[in-house]
Write an enzyme that holds these catalytic residues in place. Sequence first.
Site, mmCIF file in Angstrom:
data_model
loop_
_atom_site.group_PDB
_atom_site.id
_atom_site.type_symbol
_atom_site.label_atom_id
_atom_site.label_comp_id
_atom_site.label_asym_id
_atom_site.label_seq_id
_atom_site.Cartn_x
_atom_site.Cartn_y
_atom_site.Cartn_z
ATOM 1 N N GLU A 149 -15.195 -5.752 4.406
ATOM 2 C CA GLU A 149 -14.202 -6.387 5.154
ATOM 3 C C GLU A 149 -14.992 -7.833 5.612
ATOM 4 O O GLU A 149 -16.164 -7.848 5.933
ATOM 5 C CB GLU A 149 -14.166 -5.855 6.189
ATOM 6 C CG GLU A 149 -12.620 -5.914 7.213
ATOM 7 C CD GLU A 149 -12.617 -5.018 8.249
ATOM 8 O OE1 GLU A 149 -11.452 -5.131 8.726
ATOM 9 O OE2 GLU A 149 -13.387 -4.332 8.518
ATOM 10 N N GLN B 95 0.710 -1.134 -0.001
ATOM 11 C CA GLN B 95 0.149 0.001 -0.083
ATOM 12 C C GLN B 95 0.909 1.244 0.021
ATOM 13 O O GLN B 95 1.693 1.379 0.962
ATOM 14 C CB GLN B 95 -0.837 0.143 1.330
ATOM 15 C CG GLN B 95 -1.661 1.221 1.165
ATOM 16 C CD GLN B 95 -2.633 0.940 2.368
ATOM 17 O OE1 GLN B 95 -2.272 0.448 3.508
ATOM 18 N NE2 GLN B 95 -4.008 0.801 2.288
ATOM 19 N N SER C 241 4.663 -1.056 3.891
ATOM 20 C CA SER C 241 5.031 -2.292 4.480
ATOM 21 C C SER C 241 5.150 -3.384 3.616
ATOM 22 O O SER C 241 4.225 -3.779 2.581
ATOM 23 C CB SER C 241 3.850 -2.883 5.566
ATOM 24 O OG SER C 241 3.669 -1.826 6.455
ATOM 25 N N SER D 198 0.694 6.837 2.335
ATOM 26 C CA SER D 198 1.291 7.650 3.337
ATOM 27 C C SER D 198 2.580 8.331 2.729
ATOM 28 O O SER D 198 3.370 7.504 2.000
ATOM 29 C CB SER D 198 2.026 7.076 4.625
ATOM 30 O OG SER D 198 0.832 6.431 5.344
HETATM 31 C C1 LIG Z 1 2.937 -0.576 11.589
HETATM 32 C C2 LIG Z 1 2.734 0.360 10.701
HETATM 33 C C3 LIG Z 1 2.478 -0.193 9.176
HETATM 34 C C4 LIG Z 1 2.177 0.758 8.358
HETATM 35 N N1 LIG Z 1 2.025 0.338 6.980
HETATM 36 C C5 LIG Z 1 1.738 1.360 6.048
HETATM 37 C C6 LIG Z 1 1.679 0.814 4.753
HETATM 38 O O1 LIG Z 1 1.846 -0.186 4.324
HETATM 39 N N2 LIG Z 1 1.220 1.901 3.706
HETATM 40 C C7 LIG Z 1 0.977 2.954 3.987
HETATM 41 O O2 LIG Z 1 0.805 3.885 3.117
HETATM 42 N N3 LIG Z 1 1.252 3.501 5.239
HETATM 43 C C8 LIG Z 1 1.621 2.642 6.337
HETATM 44 N N4 LIG Z 1 1.803 3.085 7.687
HETATM 45 C C9 LIG Z 1 1.789 4.615 7.937
HETATM 46 C C10 LIG Z 1 0.348 4.862 8.650
HETATM 47 O O3 LIG Z 1 -0.584 4.874 8.031
HETATM 48 C C11 LIG Z 1 0.655 6.248 9.442
HETATM 49 O O4 LIG Z 1 1.791 6.060 10.135
HETATM 50 C C12 LIG Z 1 -0.130 6.980 10.117
HETATM 51 O O5 LIG Z 1 -1.419 7.084 8.966
HETATM 52 C C13 LIG Z 1 0.101 8.126 10.858
HETATM 53 O O6 LIG Z 1 0.670 9.091 9.928
HETATM 54 P P1 LIG Z 1 2.222 9.655 10.478
HETATM 55 O O7 LIG Z 1 3.097 8.615 10.827
HETATM 56 O O8 LIG Z 1 2.416 10.605 9.365
HETATM 57 O O9 LIG Z 1 1.647 10.526 11.885
HETATM 58 P P2 LIG Z 1 1.044 11.864 11.914
HETATM 59 O O10 LIG Z 1 -0.042 12.156 11.160
HETATM 60 O O11 LIG Z 1 2.301 12.981 11.245
HETATM 61 O O12 LIG Z 1 0.972 12.044 13.351
HETATM 62 C C14 LIG Z 1 1.877 12.517 14.326
HETATM 63 C C15 LIG Z 1 1.180 12.926 15.764
HETATM 64 O O13 LIG Z 1 0.132 13.809 15.550
HETATM 65 C C16 LIG Z 1 -1.259 13.368 15.945
HETATM 66 N N5 LIG Z 1 -2.172 14.007 15.220
HETATM 67 C C17 LIG Z 1 -2.067 13.893 13.873
HETATM 68 N N6 LIG Z 1 -3.282 14.496 13.236
HETATM 69 C C18 LIG Z 1 -4.035 14.768 14.502
HETATM 70 C C19 LIG Z 1 -5.431 15.262 14.653
HETATM 71 N N7 LIG Z 1 -6.274 15.715 13.607
HETATM 72 N N8 LIG Z 1 -5.694 15.517 15.928
HETATM 73 C C20 LIG Z 1 -5.060 15.078 16.958
HETATM 74 N N9 LIG Z 1 -3.649 14.530 16.786
HETATM 75 C C21 LIG Z 1 -3.367 14.435 15.553
HETATM 76 C C22 LIG Z 1 -0.962 11.706 15.728
HETATM 77 O O14 LIG Z 1 -2.136 10.892 16.518
HETATM 78 C C23 LIG Z 1 0.454 11.440 16.100
HETATM 79 O O15 LIG Z 1 0.724 11.398 17.489
HETATM 80 C C24 LIG Z 1 2.270 2.085 8.671
HETATM 81 C C25 LIG Z 1 2.306 2.702 9.968
HETATM 82 C C26 LIG Z 1 2.498 1.720 10.938
HETATM 83 C C27 LIG Z 1 2.962 2.119 12.195
#
Ligand SMILES: Cc1cc2nc3c(=O)[nH]c(=O)nc-3n(C[C@H](O)[C@H](O)[C@H](O)COP(=O)(O)OP(=O)(O)OC[C@H]3O[C@@H](n4cnc5c(N)ncnc54)[C@H](O)[C@@H]3O)c2cc1C
Length: 406
Positions: free
Chosen positions: A225, A107, A142, A110
């Site tokens: 799902e 996928q 991933s 992100s």
């Molecule tokens: C194990 C794992 C597998 C994954 N696999 C994939 C994959 O295969 N493909 C893919 O595309 N992505 C994948 N991801 C990415 C995942 O979807 C993102 O990590 C997730 O959407 C959060 O985005 P970010 O890491 O940019 O954090 P951010 O969105 O930058 O968030 C940072 C912090 O700000 C807080 N925050 C953000 N927005 C708000 C809001 N509106 N209100 C309050 N707090 C907020 C969050 O809670 C977090 O604590 C994976 C992530 C993990 C951990």
Amino acid sequence: MDFDFPPDDDPRRLAVRAWLADHPEPTARQLHDAGYVVPHWPAPWGIDADPMHQLVIDEELRTAGVRRPANAIGIGWAAPTILLAGTDEQKARYLDPIFTGEEFWCQMFSEPDAGSDLANLGTRAVRDGDEYVVNGSKIWTSYGHRAKFGILIARTDPDQPKHMGISYFICPTDLPGLTMTPIVDATTTHAFNQVFFDDVRIPAENLVGEEGDGWRLARVTLANERVSLSSAGSLWGDGPSADDLLELVRRSGGADDPVVRQRLAGLFCEAEVLRLNRLRTLSARLAGRTPGAEASIQKAMADEHGQHVMELAKELAGTAGMLDGSGPPGEVGESGRRGLDDEPEGDRQFPDVAPVWHYGFLFSPALTLGGGTFAVQRNIIAERVLGLPRDHDADRGRTWAEARAG
Ligand SMILES: Cc1cc2nc3c(=O)[nH]c(=O)nc-3n(C[C@H](O)[C@H](O)[C@H](O)COP(=O)(O)OP(=O)(O)OC[C@H]3O[C@@H](n4cnc5c(N)ncnc54)[C@H](O)[C@@H]3O)c2cc1C
């Protein structure tokens, strides 16, 4: 809970057992041909199984030790999107090898600057004749290094409001200009990748649905799902459960420390609440309702519960628990390390993870990030379940969590 599980001599059970007698060690292809990979799908891929029939099939396969092919993104996201909006050619080309696990999918959603706020994504896809030219970067992909295809969302019209200028593509991972850089996570595993697109040319026939419809598609695909009850494991349904930990403690002679006893009892209660909530979700499905509040709170509670289970397990291991590869002794785990070359196996979220404690402890912080962060889940519960006012920045993307919330 207002239903009973079908009895042992239910004809649907007997039918699966008869099939298993003929196929004691079924291949993925045989499972797929029988419609048992996605039984809830229409023919020719599934058998239109209603929720109870799905559970019966799950239970019988589990009892027989049969696992479905490991292809979580392919089966859970790509295939339903292709079924919903793909062309006949796309269905004919991609669906079968997804369900047999012959073609593994990843996928590509992100980006470094677009996670929770996914609609802010900046990867561009510009139409050029029969192709789209893609530039940008995706992250946290991933198992991208194992994948033959990725579902990719990219911006095709920067002049539209941000949710509307996004399109959905099938992206082969071996296209010229596409490079994947490994990201080794805290568990020392290479599961994540960063993907770079440098003038990558994707054939226009790989567009899924209409140009500009990508955001809607990214959100709706999980509506299809599969119903499942087997999700007591503390790592997104996989891995050891609170019960496994309690069993380890019992087998080690129990716990004398009242604080530890209290925490163990707390874990038991959390697990029980989650189990009952899963049954409520199932009740809703059986009654033909889309689970609302139940589904929203399930993820939020289960993610934290997983962290609690893993934290206590590690603490109980004492000073030895500080060592790499350590954890409570017992059948459920020796070493938590995943190798780079391990082959995927089984229909688990973590296809190649031995369900072990040490790995689980190191992985557990990710539980409240992936698939919609803890905070974003809370926002959804506040707005949709409790009816509180919307986030002040209501335009922020919520695909990950919304897709699950329905
Ligand atoms: C194990 C794992 C597998 C994954 N696999 C994939 C994959 O295969 N493909 C893919 O595309 N992505 C994948 N991801 C990415 C995942 O979807 C993102 O990590 C997730 O959407 C959060 O985005 P970010 O890491 O940019 O954090 P951010 O969105 O930058 O968030 C940072 C912090 O700000 C807080 N925050 C953000 N927005 C708000 C809001 N509106 N209100 C309050 N707090 C907020 C969050 O809670 C977090 O604590 C994976 C992530 C993990 C951990």
